[in-house]
Design a protein around this motif. Structure first.
Motif, short mmCIF file in Angstrom:
data_model
loop_
_atom_site.label_atom_id
_atom_site.label_comp_id
_atom_site.label_asym_id
_atom_site.label_seq_id
_atom_site.Cartn_x
_atom_site.Cartn_y
_atom_site.Cartn_z
N ALA A 1 0.75 -1.28 0.12
CA ALA A 1 0.06 -0.47 -0.12
C ALA A 1 0.82 2.02 0.03
N SER A 2 1.98 1.48 0.49
CA SER A 2 2.99 2.23 0.47
C SER A 2 3.29 2.43 -0.03
N ARG A 3 3.29 1.38 -1.78
CA ARG A 3 4.58 1.11 -2.80
C ARG A 3 6.23 1.17 -2.49
N VAL A 4 5.98 0.65 -0.82
CA VAL A 4 7.79 0.40 -0.44
C VAL A 4 7.58 -1.34 -1.17
N GLU A 5 9.05 -1.98 -2.11
CA GLU A 5 9.52 -2.41 -2.55
C GLU A 5 9.26 -3.53 -0.55
N PRO A 6 8.43 -4.85 -0.40
CA PRO A 6 8.98 -5.47 0.55
C PRO A 6 10.44 -6.22 1.38
N LEU A 7 10.94 -7.08 0.04
CA LEU A 7 12.41 -7.43 0.25
C LEU A 7 13.69 -6.40 1.02
N ALA A 8 13.43 -5.10 0.48
CA ALA A 8 14.25 -4.17 0.41
C ALA A 8 13.55 -3.24 2.12
N TRP A 9 12.65 -3.37 2.42
CA TRP A 9 11.81 -2.89 3.28
C TRP A 9 12.64 -3.80 4.82
N LEU A 10 11.76 -5.07 4.67
CA LEU A 10 12.92 -6.36 5.40
C LEU A 10 14.24 -5.81 5.98
N ARG A 11 15.16 -5.71 4.60
CA ARG A 11 16.48 -6.04 5.22
C ARG A 11 16.86 -4.84 6.00
N HIS A 12 16.14 -3.50 5.58
CA HIS A 12 16.75 -2.41 5.96
C HIS A 12 16.23 -2.73 7.16
N VAL A 13 14.55 -2.96 7.92
CA VAL A 13 14.57 -3.39 9.42
C VAL A 13 15.23 -4.55 10.43
N LEU A 14 16.04 -5.70 9.51
CA LEU A 14 16.05 -6.71 10.41
C LEU A 14 17.76 -5.96 10.18
N THR A 15 18.49 -4.66 9.32
CA THR A 15 19.74 -4.36 9.85
C THR A 15 19.59 -3.60 11.03
N GLU A 16 18.83 -2.53 10.95
CA GLU A 16 18.41 -1.47 12.33
C GLU A 16 18.08 -1.66 13.29
N LEU A 17 16.61 -2.85 13.60
CA LEU A 17 16.80 -2.88 14.49
C LEU A 17 17.78 -3.49 15.51
N PRO A 18 18.68 -4.41 15.02
CA PRO A 18 20.15 -5.43 16.15
C PRO A 18 20.71 -3.95 16.90
N GLN A 19 20.69 -2.99 16.17
CA GLN A 19 21.63 -2.09 16.59
C GLN A 19 20.93 -1.05 17.50
N ARG A 20 20.13 -1.44 17.46
CA ARG A 20 18.36 -0.67 18.59
C ARG A 20 19.20 -1.16 20.42
N THR A 21 18.75 -0.28 21.12
CA THR A 21 18.51 -0.83 22.75
C THR A 21 16.73 -0.94 22.71
N GLY A 22 16.36 -1.83 23.56
CA GLY A 22 14.85 -1.85 23.83
C GLY A 22 14.07 -1.31 24.07
N ASP A 23 14.55 0.60 24.04
CA ASP A 23 13.76 1.12 25.15
C ASP A 23 13.09 2.26 23.68
N VAL A 24 13.82 2.13 22.29
CA VAL A 24 14.24 3.12 21.81
C VAL A 24 12.71 2.98 20.75
N ASP A 25 12.17 4.64 19.92
CA ASP A 25 11.17 3.99 19.31
C ASP A 25 11.44 3.98 18.24
N ILE A 26 10.41 2.69 17.47
CA ILE A 26 11.10 1.90 16.65
C ILE A 26 10.27 2.85 15.10
#
Length: 67
Positions: free
Chosen positions: A28-53
Motif C-alpha cells: 500500500a505504501s509502494r515499498v518493495e517488501p524485501l528491501a524494507w525487510l532487509r532495512h528493518v533486520l539491519t537496523e533493529l538489532p542496533q537499537r536498544t530496547g527502549d527506543v521508538d521504532i
C-alpha cells in the motif's frame, strides 16, 4: 498457496497475521517488501530496547532511505 489457513497454534496464526499485515502495508505504501525487510533486520538489532521504532514501519521507509 493457502497453507497460512492451517496454523498449528494461536501464536503462530498471530505471527502470520503480523507478517502479512506488514507486507500488505509495504504494498500500500509502494515499498518493495524485501528491501524494507532487509532495512528493518539491519537496523533493529542496533537499537536498544527502549527506543521508538516507528521510523522502521513501511510507510516511513522512504523517509529513512532518503535521509
Amino acid at each position: 498457496r493457502k497453507s497460512w489457513l492451517f496454523s498449528d497454534t494461536v501464536d503462530g496464526a498471530k505471527a502470520s497475521a503480523v507478517v502479512y499485515s506488514l507486507m500488505l502495508t509495504c504494498r500500500a505504501s509502494r515499498v518493495e517488501p524485501l528491501a524494507w525487510l532487509r532495512h528493518v533486520l539491519t537496523e533493529l538489532p542496533q537499537r536498544t530496547g527502549d527506543v521508538d521504532i516507528a521510523d522502521l514501519l513501511p510507510f516511513n521507509f522512504h523517509k529513512a532511505a532518503t535521509a
